[in-house]
Scaffold this active site. Structure first.
Site, PDB file in Angstrom:
ATOM      1  N   VAL A 126       0.858  -1.049  -0.100  1.00  0.00           N
ATOM      2  CA  VAL A 126       0.188   0.008  -0.188  1.00  0.00           C
ATOM      3  C   VAL A 126       0.940   1.398  -0.055  1.00  0.00           C
ATOM      4  CG1 VAL A 126      -1.677   1.336   1.223  1.00  0.00           C
ATOM      5  CG2 VAL A 126      -1.775  -1.213   1.331  1.00  0.00           C
ATOM      6  N   LYS A 199      -6.223  -1.747  -1.469  1.00  0.00           N
ATOM      7  CA  LYS A 199      -5.272  -1.217  -0.567  1.00  0.00           C
ATOM      8  C   LYS A 199      -5.912  -0.706   0.700  1.00  0.00           C
ATOM      9  CE  LYS A 199      -2.455   0.519  -4.298  1.00  0.00           C
ATOM     10  NZ  LYS A 199      -2.139   1.618  -5.214  1.00  0.00           N
ATOM     11  N   GLY A 296       6.485   3.094  -8.223  1.00  0.00           N
ATOM     12  CA  GLY A 296       7.483   3.364  -8.843  1.00  0.00           C
ATOM     13  C   GLY A 296       8.492   2.276  -8.499  1.00  0.00           C
TER      14      GLY A 296
HETATM   15  N1  LIG Z   1       5.810  -1.155 -10.032  1.00  0.00           N
HETATM   16  C1  LIG Z   1       5.443  -0.633  -8.785  1.00  0.00           C
HETATM   17  O1  LIG Z   1       5.420   0.563  -8.892  1.00  0.00           O
HETATM   18  C2  LIG Z   1       4.700  -1.137  -7.697  1.00  0.00           C
HETATM   19  C3  LIG Z   1       4.314  -0.495  -6.436  1.00  0.00           C
HETATM   20  C4  LIG Z   1       3.669  -1.061  -5.367  1.00  0.00           C
HETATM   21  C5  LIG Z   1       3.607  -2.232  -5.341  1.00  0.00           C
HETATM   22  N2  LIG Z   1       3.931  -3.220  -6.710  1.00  0.00           N
HETATM   23  C6  LIG Z   1       3.925  -4.947  -6.771  1.00  0.00           C
HETATM   24  O2  LIG Z   1       5.194  -5.281  -6.706  1.00  0.00           O
HETATM   25  C7  LIG Z   1       4.887  -6.743  -7.452  1.00  0.00           C
HETATM   26  C8  LIG Z   1       5.903  -6.585  -8.592  1.00  0.00           C
HETATM   27  O3  LIG Z   1       5.491  -5.449  -9.628  1.00  0.00           O
HETATM   28  P1  LIG Z   1       6.355  -5.136 -10.778  1.00  0.00           P
HETATM   29  O4  LIG Z   1       5.979  -3.696 -11.261  1.00  0.00           O
HETATM   30  O5  LIG Z   1       7.860  -5.202 -10.379  1.00  0.00           O
HETATM   31  O6  LIG Z   1       6.037  -6.295 -11.683  1.00  0.00           O
HETATM   32  P2  LIG Z   1       6.861  -6.607 -13.260  1.00  0.00           P
HETATM   33  O7  LIG Z   1       7.849  -5.599 -13.616  1.00  0.00           O
HETATM   34  O8  LIG Z   1       5.748  -7.204 -14.063  1.00  0.00           O
HETATM   35  O9  LIG Z   1       7.691  -7.811 -12.543  1.00  0.00           O
HETATM   36  C9  LIG Z   1       7.130  -9.077 -12.419  1.00  0.00           C
HETATM   37  C10 LIG Z   1       8.385 -10.099 -12.789  1.00  0.00           C
HETATM   38  O10 LIG Z   1       8.009 -11.341 -11.923  1.00  0.00           O
HETATM   39  C11 LIG Z   1       8.257 -12.160 -13.133  1.00  0.00           C
HETATM   40  N3  LIG Z   1       7.157 -13.383 -13.179  1.00  0.00           N
HETATM   41  C12 LIG Z   1       5.944 -13.146 -13.137  1.00  0.00           C
HETATM   42  N4  LIG Z   1       5.191 -14.531 -13.017  1.00  0.00           N
HETATM   43  C13 LIG Z   1       6.164 -15.387 -12.860  1.00  0.00           C
HETATM   44  C14 LIG Z   1       6.299 -16.689 -12.507  1.00  0.00           C
HETATM   45  N5  LIG Z   1       5.081 -17.238 -12.254  1.00  0.00           N
HETATM   46  N6  LIG Z   1       7.387 -17.240 -12.195  1.00  0.00           N
HETATM   47  C15 LIG Z   1       8.437 -16.704 -12.395  1.00  0.00           C
HETATM   48  N7  LIG Z   1       8.713 -15.351 -12.704  1.00  0.00           N
HETATM   49  C16 LIG Z   1       7.529 -14.569 -12.796  1.00  0.00           C
HETATM   50  C17 LIG Z   1       8.043 -11.455 -14.438  1.00  0.00           C
HETATM   51  O11 LIG Z   1       8.790 -11.892 -15.689  1.00  0.00           O
HETATM   52  P3  LIG Z   1       8.629 -11.514 -17.059  1.00  0.00           P
HETATM   53  O12 LIG Z   1       9.295 -10.239 -17.417  1.00  0.00           O
HETATM   54  O13 LIG Z   1       8.761 -12.562 -17.992  1.00  0.00           O
HETATM   55  O14 LIG Z   1       7.005 -11.118 -17.250  1.00  0.00           O
HETATM   56  C18 LIG Z   1       8.854 -10.153 -14.173  1.00  0.00           C
HETATM   57  O15 LIG Z   1      10.022 -10.360 -14.130  1.00  0.00           O
HETATM   58  C19 LIG Z   1       3.491  -6.698  -7.776  1.00  0.00           C
HETATM   59  O16 LIG Z   1       2.837  -7.435  -6.776  1.00  0.00           O
HETATM   60  C20 LIG Z   1       3.069  -5.104  -7.801  1.00  0.00           C
HETATM   61  O17 LIG Z   1       1.590  -5.145  -7.541  1.00  0.00           O
HETATM   62  C21 LIG Z   1       4.494  -2.581  -7.675  1.00  0.00           C
END
Ligand SMILES: NC(=O)c1ccc[n+]([C@@H]2O[C@H](COP(=O)([O-])OP(=O)(O)OC[C@H]3O[C@@H](n4cnc5c(N)ncnc54)[C@H](OP(=O)(O)O)[C@@H]3O)[C@@H](O)[C@H]2O)c1
Length: 419
Positions: A126, A199, A296
């Site tokens: 969150v 959230k 971010g």
């Molecule tokens: N980004 C933000 O600003 C933010 C903010 C708060 C919370 N979050 C949370 O943080 C978490 C990660 O977000 P993110 O933005 O980093 O996402 P992302 O960029 O899509 O990264 C996810 C990673 O996990 C890999 N992946 C997905 N499913 C998989 C599986 N079953 N087995 C192995 N690897 C797998 C993906 O591989 P591929 O590259 O092959 O798809 C990718 O490298 C999420 O829960 C999101 O809600 C993100």
């Protein structure tokens, strides 16, 4: 520690860990991602790239590895839930940023962690880098909180503040947010409130000690908000923001997510662009505010690494005793009592105000003001009626009757006016 998910947040976590002074507290030994060779090739030239860890695609290998903490950053539900349950059952603590997982299964997973004498931390789930969940866990745990309200979705806040500053249509603000990477191609989860209510459910779990399903929280969309609403809101000394709020009153949790009028001079009214703000209200400590970057890679990774340090320090002091979670399961209601902003879009003709006033009066609803600016097309005329405080449930039937009147071009837009 094993890091699962080398995406936006996972890479930022790996970089912060590699650039930290090596104090011996946190050591990354495994990184897991699908198509791991592609990931390695893309990032291997970076100075922070972790060469000295085991790279794997196999989630089971992570569960079998000799690590104390699993960092879940793959997102989504099924695979993430399996991983987190597997890790906790194997006695490994878990740090995650996954709001959908915690909003749906947080209470059960916390019980599982406790039963296995390990920890589950989700401070990044969150408000990204804003340390509101750690504050609820530690700094405010001595208070008895009864209210939490927040701007929890940076995409909505960006779009609304762009309509406000540019007086541009909703569709243009959305396109701009998508072009700048602040909104996904399908932004429904953000716009329609699904993200914010997940959230809010987590904040209610951590701050109000209640078990509430996100689907039980009403979510209203920001899609009908138009530049003209900011003109009328300004006449009332207000602006419009997506506000998520939860108030605990006896055995009922009043909760709602959606666009709301807030005074321009209030803390919510001053939050611009994609920032997040959370306000808490406590019986003893009064009101507190937490403001900052809600998303971010880097800000979110800061929250993850801070959780890792917290878990590592607690692990160093020995296993945690099993402590049952004491969570209430309240009734959930959206029946708040507030003043209201009603914006109509009508084909102009005599008797419109009289027709609306008759319906409002039949439902015992008091008009506070009628606002109608000149210069609009008479075939699509927007004007506003504000109402004195009444309950949502009292207003709802009147809204249905008013929206069915022959001159109404669209259902009336109804927004609460918050103090
Ligand atoms: N980004 C933000 O600003 C933010 C903010 C708060 C919370 N979050 C949370 O943080 C978490 C990660 O977000 P993110 O933005 O980093 O996402 P992302 O960029 O899509 O990264 C996810 C990673 O996990 C890999 N992946 C997905 N499913 C998989 C599986 N079953 N087995 C192995 N690897 C797998 C993906 O591989 P591929 O590259 O092959 O798809 C990718 O490298 C999420 O829960 C999101 O809600 C993100």
């Amino acid at each position: 520690m094993a890091l699962v998910g080398f995406g936006t947040v996972g890479r930022a976590v790996a970089r912060i860990l590699s650039e930290r002074n090596n104090d011996g507290l946190l050591r990354l030994t495994h990184i897991c991602n699908r198509n791991v060779e592609r990931k390695k090739q893309t990032w291997v030239a970076e100075p922070w790239f972790p060469n000295d860890v085991v790279w794997t695609e196999d989630l089971r290998a992570v569960l079998q590895a000799d690590v104390d903490i699993v960092i879940e950053l793959i997102g989504g539900l099924t695979a993430a839930e399996e991983l987190v349950r597997g890790a906790l059952n194997a006695g490994k603590s878990v740090v995650t940023a996954n709001k959908q997982l915690i909003a749906r299964h947080g209470p059960d997973l916390l019980q599982l962690a406790s039963a296995n004498s390990c920890q589950l931390e989700f401070g990044a789930s969150v408000a990204g880098g804003v340390p509101v969940l750690p504050a609820l866990r530690t700094g405010l745990s001595g208070d008895r909180l009864h209210g939490i309200a927040g701007i929890l979705n940076g995409t909505c806040n960006y779009i609304l503040s762009r309509i406000e500053t540019g007086r541009i249509p909703f569709s243009e603000a959305l396109e701009e947010a998508q072009a700048r990477g602040y909104a996904e191609a399908d932004a429904s989860e953000d716009l329609d409130g699904g993200d914010a209510r997940a959230k809010l459910a987590i904040l209610a779990l951590a701050g109000l000690q209640v078990r509430v399903s996100p689907s039980d929280i009403r979510a209203r969309t920001i899609r009908p908000i138009d530049a003209v609403d900011f003109d009328y809101a300004a006449e009332l000394g207000c602006t419009i923001r997506q506000i998520s709020r939860a108030d605990m009153k006896e055995t009922t949790l009043f909760a709602d997510v959606g666009p709301s009028l807030v005074p321009t001079s209030s803390p919510f009214g001053r939050v611009q662009k994609n920032l997040n703000l959370v306000l808490t209200s406590g019986k003893y400590g009064g009101d507190m505010a937490f403001l900052g970057a809600g998303a971010g890679g880097d800000p979110t990774a800061v929250a993850v690494v801070s959780d890792l340090m917290f878990v590592a320090e607690s692990l160093a002091t020995g296993p945690r005793p099993h402590r049952p979670l004491l969570l209430a399961s309240p009734n959930v209601s959206c029946d708040f009592e507030t003043p209201w902003y009603l914006r109509f879009l009508v084909k102009d003709q005599p008797g419109i105000i009289a027709g609306l006033a008759a319906i409002l009066s039949a439902h015992q609803l008091n008009i506070d003001a009628v606002l109608q600016n000149p210069g609009f097309d008479k075939n699509a005329l927007p004007f506003v009626i504000t109402l004195e405080p009444c309950r949502d449930a009292q207003l709802h039937p009147a809204l249905q009757e008013m929206s069915a009147l022959p001159f109404a071009l669209r259902p009336c837009l109804c927004l609460p006016i918050l103090p």
